[in-house]
Design a protein around this motif. Structure first.
Motif, PDB file in Angstrom:
ATOM      1  N   SER A   1      -0.255  18.361   0.073  1.00 19.29           N
ATOM      2  CA  SER A   1       0.078  18.457  -1.341  1.00 19.29           C
ATOM      3  C   SER A   1       1.411  17.804  -1.652  1.00 19.29           C
ATOM      4  N   ARG A   2       2.261  17.626  -0.602  1.00 20.75           N
ATOM      5  CA  ARG A   2       3.569  17.012  -0.806  1.00 20.75           C
ATOM      6  C   ARG A   2       3.583  15.550  -0.359  1.00 20.75           C
ATOM      7  N   LEU A   3       2.626  15.170   0.478  1.00 26.05           N
ATOM      8  CA  LEU A   3       2.684  13.843   1.062  1.00 26.05           C
ATOM      9  C   LEU A   3       2.473  12.730   0.041  1.00 26.05           C
ATOM     10  N   ASP A   4       1.853  13.056  -1.101  1.00 29.95           N
ATOM     11  CA  ASP A   4       1.663  12.006  -2.083  1.00 29.95           C
ATOM     12  C   ASP A   4       2.733  12.068  -3.170  1.00 29.95           C
ATOM     13  N   LEU A   5       3.778  12.847  -2.921  1.00 30.40           N
ATOM     14  CA  LEU A   5       4.898  12.910  -3.851  1.00 30.40           C
ATOM     15  C   LEU A   5       6.081  12.194  -3.246  1.00 30.40           C
ATOM     16  N   ASP A   6       6.745  11.379  -4.033  1.00 26.53           N
ATOM     17  CA  ASP A   6       7.965  10.717  -3.573  1.00 26.53           C
ATOM     18  C   ASP A   6       9.113  11.264  -4.395  1.00 26.53           C
TER      19      ASP A   6
ATOM     20  N   GLN B   1       0.811  -1.214   0.000  1.00 24.69           N
ATOM     21  CA  GLN B   1       0.000   0.000   0.000  1.00 24.69           C
ATOM     22  C   GLN B   1       0.847   1.269   0.000  1.00 24.69           C
ATOM     23  N   ARG B   2       2.113   1.141   0.374  1.00 29.03           N
ATOM     24  CA  ARG B   2       2.952   2.340   0.427  1.00 29.03           C
ATOM     25  C   ARG B   2       3.500   2.641  -0.957  1.00 29.03           C
ATOM     26  N   LYS B   3       3.406   3.886  -1.368  1.00 33.19           N
ATOM     27  CA  LYS B   3       3.891   4.301  -2.676  1.00 33.19           C
ATOM     28  C   LYS B   3       5.105   5.208  -2.485  1.00 33.19           C
ATOM     29  N   GLY B   4       6.274   4.662  -2.676  1.00 33.43           N
ATOM     30  CA  GLY B   4       7.494   5.436  -2.519  1.00 33.43           C
ATOM     31  C   GLY B   4       8.208   5.099  -1.230  1.00 33.43           C
TER      32      GLY B   4
ATOM     33  N   ALA C   1       7.952  11.398   3.321  1.00 34.93           N
ATOM     34  CA  ALA C   1       6.588  11.803   2.968  1.00 34.93           C
ATOM     35  C   ALA C   1       5.734  10.599   2.600  1.00 34.93           C
ATOM     36  N   ALA C   2       6.326   9.650   1.867  1.00 35.03           N
ATOM     37  CA  ALA C   2       5.569   8.467   1.455  1.00 35.03           C
ATOM     38  C   ALA C   2       5.187   7.620   2.670  1.00 35.03           C
TER      39      ALA C   2
END
Length: 518
Positions: free
Chosen positions: A418-423, A378-381, A385-386
């Protein structure tokens, strides 16, 4: 006041603690009287202090407080005040010679309290006065001696870290702040006065604990002295670059030397506050500079004393909360660096995180709560933040980590949504001035090993310019602390976090085995 041999009473069972309780209560009651006479209590506490070969903290704390206030009325000359505090330190260390390391360190809290007040006063004095300048030098010299004393104490065993106090800490603080709060205790105002460099959260952490308060108090006192030392260095007149290098190197060596979990844990938690509570000593610009420097010394080194096998005697909640706090601090340091367009520093922090043991232990912490099936996918990155986004999503599904750590910080995480879904991908380009230390303090079998630093940390912290050869890092710093090669290519998960959140200390397994440390 010199110790005088007296005929000491003999205590049976709980009589000793009962006598201490009653005697302290008498002092507290007396402090409510504006015309109190503290001299009538000194002989009582001298007898209590001499009644045991290893006296309780409370007896030395109160006796030294009574004697100091009797022998040292307010002085006009700041240098005389500094010398009085120096005598106080020498007296307390003499009284506590047979005490455990945690008690010996915790007893220096009143000395730091007095020294902080003098440091603030010295800023207000005319800097051109000869005695004022000498007082500043004396303050810094005494602080160095105190930090050296802590280092020596930290070398000893700390089997008393889970011990408690006979009286609440706020009662003891009242002896030094003259009952500034309500009733018999110092109250919140008195505690803030006594611990001026701490936020409310850290004060609550120290005062609300019961069983482990001695270990927490010792860590807090180390942190106070540590912060005071850093703040006083700002008046040296050094350039920003010189100051950064000097303080960063000193801080890393000091943290390694103290190898104190509670001290480090509180230092990390201070970075979660909006501002460091040093504004009485530093300008807002200097506070910002100090915060960035502490980010470096908290995030970049991989301190061996934080390995799970080294903190197995602590409660699971303390350990898990520290892991999540470090994850949060790393994320916020990366965000701040990007906001300031310091992308090189952001990359250094990201690479340091990726190469450290934190990703493994965070994953292990979460999977121990929910079970491993399907969680990892389920973790992406792999950035901080990921990990935070992953845990935030899991909490929305019902997970509750470490007494609701994620819920407590949800608001600040939403601000970064807005940054938490960016890796953000890492990069080989890093700051040449960022040294990443890996200490191996206490591993006797590797005394003579002279390894270079691990490549993944070099990439994170000391990447040389294109075409240049990497420098070899000596395995011992000036204090004899060894730095070793850390194999991170394939750490093995060993054991699981125990999920028993009882007050008793519990074992927590290290994700690395001995074979992973070459």
């Amino acid at each position: 006041m010199a110790l005088i041999e007296t005929q000491n009473p003999v205590f049976i069972g709980d009589e000793y603690e009962l006598a201490i309780n009653q005697s302290i209560q008498s002092v507290l009651d007396s402090l409510q009287n504006p015309n109190h006479d503290l001299s009538v209590f000194t002989s009582t506490f001298l007898k209590l202090m001499q009644a045991k070969p290893d006296p309780l903290l409370e007896t030395i704390w109160v006796f030294s407080g009574l004697v100091f206030q009797i022998d040292n009325p307010p002085k006009d000359d700041i240098l005389d005040e500094v010398l009085a505090v120096k005598d106080l330190f020498q007296s307390i260390t003499a009284y506590s010679a047979s005490c455990s390391p945690s008690v010996s360190i915790a007893l220096i809290a009143p000395v730091i309290f007095k020294l902080y007040g003098l440091a603030v006063d010295s800023k207000r004095k005319d800097a051109d006065l000869k005695r004022g300048k000498k007082a500043k030098r004396e303050i810094r010299s005494l602080l160095d001696v105190i930090l050296g004393y802590f280092n020596v104490c930290c070398e000893g065993p700390n089997g008393d870290e889970d011990s408690g106090l006979v009286r609440p800490l706020n009662d003891l603080v009242s002896i030094w702040v003259h009952g500034e709060g309500n009733g018999n205790g110092a109250g919140k105002n008195g505690l803030k006065q006594f611990f001026p460099l701490f936020s409310d959260e850290i004060i609550d952490c120290v005062t609300e604990e019961s069983a482990g308060v001695l270990g927490l108090l010792a860590g807090a006192v180390i942190l106070e002295a540590f912060l005071l030392k850093l703040c006083l260095k700002f008046s040296d007149g050094s350039s920003r670059q010189e100051l950064q290098n000097d303080l960063r190197n000193w801080a890393v060596c000091s943290i390694t030397g103290f190898h104190n979990f509670y001290f480090f844990d509180m230092l990390v938690k201070m970075l979660l506050e909006p501002n460091l509570t040093v504004m009485s000593l530093l300008s807002s610009e200097d506070e910002s500079f100090l915060r960035k420097l502490i980010y470096d010394v908290v995030i970049l080194p991989d301190y061996s004393f934080l390995n799970l096998e080294k903190v197995g005697h602590l409660s699971n909640n303390h350990v898990k909360n520290n892991i999540l706090s470090r994850l949060m601090v790393t994320h916020e340091a990366i965000e701040l660096s990007r906001k300031n367009k310091d992308h090189t520093k952001a990359i250094s922090y990201t690479n340091a995180f990726s190469g450290s043991h934190l990703p493994t232990v965070v994953t292990k912490l979460v999977t121990s709560e929910l079970g491993a099936q399907g969680i990892e996918s389920q973790r992406k990155g792999s950035s901080p933040a990921a990990f935070l986004k992953w845990m935030l999503d899991l909490e929305d599904q019902g997970l509750r980590l470490c007494d609701g750590f994620m819920s407590k910080h949800r608001e600040r995480l939403v601000r970064h949504s807005s940054r938490l879904d960016l890796d953000q991908p890492s990069s080989e380009k890093t700051d040449n001035n960022l040294l990443f230390f890996i200490d191996n303090k206490g591993n006797d079998e590797d005394e003579n090993i002279n390894d270079s630093m691990n490549d993944v940390f070099v990439a994170a912290a000391h990447e040389m310019q294109s075409g240049k050869k990497r420098k070899e890092i000596k395995t011992k710093d000036k204090d004899g602390v060894k730095f070793q090669r850390h194999n991170l290519s394939g750490p093995r998960a060993a054991g699981e976090f125990k999920t028993d959140d009882s007050d008793s200390a519990s074992e927590v397994d290290d994700p690395y085995s001995d074979e992973d440390l070459e």
